[in-house]
Design an enzyme around this catalytic site. Structure first.
Site, short mmCIF file in Angstrom:
data_model
loop_
_atom_site.label_atom_id
_atom_site.label_comp_id
_atom_site.label_asym_id
_atom_site.label_seq_id
_atom_site.Cartn_x
_atom_site.Cartn_y
_atom_site.Cartn_z
N PRO A 2 0.84 -1.21 0.00
CA PRO A 2 0.00 0.00 0.00
C PRO A 2 0.87 1.25 0.00
CG PRO A 2 -0.86 -1.61 1.55
CD PRO A 2 0.47 -2.13 1.08
N GLU A 3 0.49 2.21 -0.83
CA GLU A 3 1.23 3.46 -0.93
C GLU A 3 0.41 4.58 -0.29
OE1 GLU A 3 2.57 4.02 -4.99
OE2 GLU A 3 2.91 1.86 -5.25
#
Length: 276
Positions: A2-3
């Site tokens: 996840p960014e």
């Protein structure tokens, strides 16, 4: 992994559910995450009111009404599930930690690969903790052409690699760097210090635009990522280059084709015609 948009979406969902409420109890099923959950975690969190949550880079911090703050990182496969009062479901195999909230809400940290992190840190100097001490500026804050140019002026590494360095700018990852470089028409292989002031300005603006659009879309769901209510993000449907190798460039009047290369062990997607 996840960014920034995915982490910000999770933070927002958590904030709506638990800010201003008290943690009544904590249960840790597995401590052997990327960094072991400290033995004091339950004591640090239990009975404490959650004042507010923030995102810093790819981390979420829970600020409590005591000396400690809680830090969460989703790692490669981690996700947060919020179960509202009265809707408790059957526990899943990789549910490693549960925060029980005073109103009956349960916050469940699920992480099959256990590369995530859940710990407690001193609240009064949290920015000096090892995770945050050398972290660069937030891209959605007071960041743009000048700080970007200053941070890459002596970097010979490719601009793609420089933007993934969390000391240059916090929270960016592979997906959104590919997308921003495409929009700015910058070849990801170019030495970072070769960018002009004009290109830095364009790139900084496109980084912000891509991140804001992705947050509005709830992030990108490719493998493990889900929003806190279990819903998928849908920004992946708007990818212009990421994971589109072999497809035509979406730029009007461009005859190019998206290609995939590997940089520092990560896939890079770009158009060799548009991006110079």
């Amino acid at each position: 992994m996840p960014e920034l948009p995915e982490v910000e979406t999770v933070r927002s969902g958590l904030a709506q559910a638990i800010e201003g409420k008290k943690i009544s109890a904590v249960k840790i099923h597995r401590r052997d995450l990327r960094i072991p959950v400290p033995a004091s975690f339950e004591k640090d969190a239990s009975g404490r009111k959650i004042d507010h949550l923030i995102r810093r880079g790819k981390y979420i911090l829970f600020f409590l009404d005591g000396p400690k703050a809680l830090a969460l990182h989703l790692g490669m496969s981690g996700r947060i599930r919020i179960e509202k009062p009265g809707e408790t479901k059957t526990p899943e195999k990789h549910d490693h930690a549960i925060l029980y909230i005073e109103d009956g809400t349960q916050i469940i940290f699920h992480d099959p690969r256990r590369f995530g992190l859940l710990t407690s840190i001193e609240q009064n100097n949290w920015e000096e903790a090892g995770f945050f001490k050398h972290m660069g500026p937030e891209p959605l804050g007071n960041w743009g052409a000048e700080p970007l140019a200053a941070s890459i002026k002596s970097r010979k590494a490719p601009i793609k690699q420089a933007l993934l360095d969390q000391s240059v700018v916090a929270g960016l990852g592979n997906i959104y760097v590919c997308e921003a470089l495409y929009r700015a028409h910058i070849d990801p292989r170019r030495p970072a210090d070769s960018l002009t002031k004009k290109e830095c300005a364009a790139l900084g603006a496109h980084v912000k635009d891509v991140l804001i659009e992705a947050i509005k879309a709830g992030g990108s769901s490719l493998k493990d990522y889900r929003q806190t209510d279990g819903a998928l993000g849908y920004f992946q449907h708007g990818f212009r280059v990421y994971d589109r190798a072999g497809q035509s460039c979406p730029e009007k009047n461009c005859k190019g084709e998206i290609i995939r290369i590997v940089q520092s062990g990560r896939s890079t997607f770009y158009c060799p015609v548009c991006q110079k």
